[in-house]
Design an enzyme around this catalytic site. Structure first.
Site, PDB file in Angstrom:
ATOM      1  N   TYR A  68       1.115  -0.992  -0.190  1.00 25.93           N
ATOM      2  CA  TYR A  68      -0.134   0.198  -0.151  1.00 25.93           C
ATOM      3  C   TYR A  68       0.926   1.378  -0.487  1.00 25.93           C
ATOM      4  O   TYR A  68       0.658   1.831  -0.344  1.00 25.93           O
ATOM      5  CB  TYR A  68      -0.986   0.220   1.886  1.00 25.93           C
TER       6      TYR A  68
ATOM      7  N   LYS B 135       1.608   3.660  -2.691  1.00 29.79           N
ATOM      8  CA  LYS B 135       1.278   5.075  -2.792  1.00 29.79           C
ATOM      9  C   LYS B 135       2.928   6.552  -2.802  1.00 29.79           C
ATOM     10  O   LYS B 135       2.307   6.991  -3.450  1.00 29.79           O
ATOM     11  CB  LYS B 135       0.997   5.996  -1.354  1.00 29.79           C
TER      12      LYS B 135
END
Length: 308
Positions: A197, A201
């Protein structure tokens, strides 16, 4: 608030990312920005709009008069969201669109069905799988959801966004990761959902100035919402949620900067990373720094992956 205090809150993380940081900073924001009805007659698109930050973003845009297209993976599961939004904003127009942004074919079909100008495209959809999972096209799921699908959708809608704004919702967790130039699909090493994740990002933030140059004069920004209490956070990081619950922001507080970027009348510089209505550094740790050549290398990979 003084710039020194704002920077101190940002660098110390816990005060700045929590509701305390929001409370202190928001006291200095002008009450008339964004102006009431500033989005009347304008269409906005919010991905991942069924709950959490996406739902709060949709509510904030509707409050300012926008027509809001709620892009969700399963339209049948959006009835309660739609009912809540219509109850809060009975005069607003909400449209539910079904599209899994990790599926590039679905993104192409969705983009082909849209028409007219789009004032704001908000890339909010997010996932944090516990094990390595692939999209229908064989891409690692966080990369497909947070990077590849949004890049493709933005490119396909570029004619609709000529005078519009594009906002990617990132995460402060990206500060811990370097750009995964040699392994964007997380094929090597032990897979961890939180790491995947944060890596995806980091890619969002690194590619923001590249995309801004590519799509000028369309305004492009990435932001992070701080620590906000959302179903996604609770499901993915239950221990963190339980430990920080008293400090977590509301979804509306987390979505504030997204709505502000979409609606403010201020002339803002494109291609930057924002938090609480201020441009923030993209690196705090020397080991995470990347070169322009590395950004361009990953940009070329993403272009090839989505067929741009």
């Amino acid at each position: 608030m003084s710039r020194v205090l704002d920077t101190l809150l940002d660098r110390t993380v816990v005060p700045g990312y929590t509701r305390l940081g929001y409370s202190l900073r928001s006291r200095s924001w002008p009450a008339d920005d964004p102006a009431p009805n500033s989005l009347t007659g304008k269409t906005t698109v919010v991905t991942g709009a069924r709950s959490g930050l996406g739902k709060a973003t949709a509510a904030g845009l509707a409050r300012l008069g926008a027509t809001v297209r709620l892009v969700v993976r399963d339209a049948d599961r959006t009835a309660s969201t739609l009912a809540d939004l219509r109850r809060e904003h009975p005069t607003a127009e909400f449209i539910v669109d079904e599209c899994d942004v990790s599926d590039l074919d679905a993104v192409r079909r969705y983009a082909a069905g849209l028409s007219g100008p789009i004032h704001a495209l908000i890339h909010n959809a997010g996932v944090m799988p516990s094990r390595r999972t692939q999209s229908p096209q064989g891409h690692e799921l966080t990369l497909a959801t947070h990077v590849l699908g949004p890049l493709l959708l933005t490119d396909l809608l570029r004619e609709h966004l000529k005078d519009g704004r594009v906002v990617f919702v990132a995460s402060g967790g990206m500060y811990t990761q370097r750009l995964p130039v040699d392994d964007p699909e997380f094929r090597n090493g032990t897979y961890r959902g939180a790491t995947a994740y944060a890596r995806s990002k980091r890619i969002q933030v690194a590619l923001t100035p590249v995309l801004a140059a590519e799509l000028a004069p369309t305004f492009i920004a990435t932001m992070h919402p701080g620590w906000s209490q959302t179903p996604g956070l609770t499901d993915s990081l239950p221990l963190f949620t339980n430990l920080t619950r008293p400090l977590l922001r509301t979804p509306a507080q987390g979505a504030d900067t997204t709505v502000w970027l979409a609606a403010t009348n201020r002339t803002l510089p494109t291609g930057n990373f924002w938090h609480d209505r201020q441009i923030r550094p993209t690196h705090y740790l020397p080991r995470t720094q990347e070169s322009e050549a590395q950004r361009q290398h990953l940009w070329a990979y993403c272009q090839g992956a989505v067929g741009l």
